[in-house]
Design an enzyme around this catalytic site. Sequence first.
Site, short mmCIF file in Angstrom:
data_model
loop_
_atom_site.label_atom_id
_atom_site.label_comp_id
_atom_site.label_asym_id
_atom_site.label_seq_id
_atom_site.Cartn_x
_atom_site.Cartn_y
_atom_site.Cartn_z
N THR A 42 0.69 4.54 3.75
CA THR A 42 1.48 5.74 3.92
C THR A 42 0.91 6.67 2.86
O THR A 42 0.07 6.26 2.08
CB THR A 42 2.95 5.39 3.65
N ASP B 148 8.53 -1.07 12.35
CA ASP B 148 9.60 -0.90 11.35
C ASP B 148 10.99 -1.20 11.91
O ASP B 148 11.95 -1.31 11.16
CB ASP B 148 9.57 0.53 10.78
N ASN C 217 2.36 4.15 9.44
CA ASN C 217 2.82 2.81 9.11
C ASN C 217 1.66 2.01 8.52
O ASN C 217 1.32 2.22 7.38
CB ASN C 217 3.49 2.10 10.29
N GLY D 16 5.32 0.66 1.84
CA GLY D 16 6.27 -0.12 2.65
C GLY D 16 7.54 -0.37 1.85
O GLY D 16 8.11 0.54 1.24
O1 DON Z 1 8.56 4.00 6.84
C1 DON Z 1 8.27 3.01 6.20
O2 DON Z 1 8.99 2.51 5.36
C2 DON Z 1 6.90 2.37 6.41
N1 DON Z 1 6.42 2.66 7.73
C3 DON Z 1 5.98 2.87 5.36
C4 DON Z 1 4.62 2.26 5.47
C5 DON Z 1 3.87 2.28 4.21
O3 DON Z 1 4.32 2.72 3.18
C6 DON Z 1 2.53 1.70 4.28
N2 DON Z 1 2.13 1.22 3.02
N3 DON Z 1 2.04 0.10 2.70
#
Ligand code: DON
Length: 572
Positions: free
Chosen positions: A380, A422, A400, A473
């Site tokens: 992200t 997610d 994602n 994430g």
């Molecule tokens: O919205 C979210 O929480 C995840 N899709 C974020 C993904 C993310 O931060 C990728 N990094 N590891």
Amino acid sequence: MYTTGFFIKRRQVSHCLITLLLALPLWGVGPDVLRAKSGIVTSRSMIASEVGISIMKRGGNAVDAAVATAFALAVTYPSAGNIGGGGFMLIRLADGTIAVNDHREIAPQKATRDMYLGADGEPVRDLSRSTHLAVGVPGSVAGLLDALEKYGNLSRAMVLEPAILLAREGFLLPDDIASQIKNRLADLSRFPAGRELFQKPDGSAYVAGDLFTQENLAKTLKRISQLGTAGFYEGLTAELLVAEMENHGGLITHEDLKNYRSIWREPILGTYRGYEIASMPPPSSGGVLLVMMLNMLEKFDLGGMGSGSPALIHHMVEAERRAYADRAQHLGDPDFYPVPIETLISKEYARFRFQDFQPGEASRSESIEAGQMPFESPETTHLSTMDAQGNAVALTTTLNGGYGARIVVEGAGFLLNNEMDDFSAKPNTMNMYQLIGREANSIAPGKRMLSSMTPTIISNKGEVVLVTGSPGGSTIITTVLQVVSNVIDHRMALSDAVAHPRFHHQWLPDSILVEKKGFSLDSIRALQKMGHRKPRVMSYARGLGDANSIMRVDDQLHGISDPRNAGGAAGY
Ligand code: DON
């Protein structure tokens, strides 16, 4: 053409000594911090940050700069910058107005609750991660353009021009992006459009310094520039996207695209030791969990414990354990599920939730199933902007996983997200980030999947102090928590607050994740003595998160891109 050699990270002489000699609340400057008077943009791509600053110099405010930087990231940081994904933008205007734009992806109308379960009733992970079924209806274009129209000064054409140029004329690939693409080339080349974009015409891999052009993406961006949201959700771009879906078993239809809207939501507001916290509401869990954890920790003297000390880690981990357990049960899209937001962010609830906390003894997470720690690379991306008037933007955006579903829309040149992962595919099973979800985050047509993204702005007496956020994430929220605590509790200079070694706990799996070399053996032993399971050490050098942040210190702006990754802060 933009070259990368020019965009080196700026270093500044440390003023730590001066800070030590002066009384609080001075934070000092610290190394690697960019200082500026009139504006700063910090992001995962130095080229994109420079784009943001060029927009400010042409009369744009922090919102214009954030939108221009986000579109530029879709070109220069394809792993997470995007027009085929979604994100959240937190805006704080100089007059104190706080606005939150939710442009999270949504499940297509044809999505069903059990769509990722195999014949054995268990989730088939590949389906929600690497196929056309993994793709949520993209939200970025709607959100960025809505924010521009409502709060920006400049025209769509001006703000999109640098991204179009970067895509059409190309830029010289920096090392990190060239090796990312090379490492994933087989995956990115599964379909012809991906091959065309990510392989050289002779089929070989790009190397650092190669000129990287994206003709189809330039044309798509041009349509967005000319037609606004209709340039993406209708017309040729929509036709190409829907054809991509129809040819490969995906679900997104013209109706899905036409009906997509970004949503202006109420921010999550809290306080911590007198500072005002503004962060992201559901469908992100970020703001709720951040405020909940800060509330639990407020009555303890974290500053006195010392940053990185076993006592401090223990306190934070116990707050994290409780907050993430609540996430699994209570958090989801508020338009589909009654999320008890007010209760969760109240000081009373934090007192209740933390009443069984033992200062010297670890509690145990109830074991639902053994889990692996989240070793996904951060894909992200977060950017922060601040302008001379005091307007500030924190924007976290994502596909994602890295390069999303690794699917490029044929003819349109942009990558599609795999955000559907997610959702909770089945109650109490883990997603890509080993996060467990239940009914609150089950799949339903038109529903937004729960996020951890935590774009955050902290103010003091009405003035912005800190703009921050991160990818990572499930680890996003704890990364932001630590940056905030480092600034407020430990009075660290921005560079130290961001560079400081990080740890993470998310209730399940029940073990602390620590950055390699971040914590001494003594600290780790002390934690184990309290009853914490043996911490997991992150196996890659980059560490947890990528918190590109801005801090106001007196009349100066300090900006930093997280030293864990390439990227850069630009300012003037
Ligand atoms: O919205 C979210 O929480 C995840 N899709 C974020 C993904 C993310 O931060 C990728 N990094 N590891």
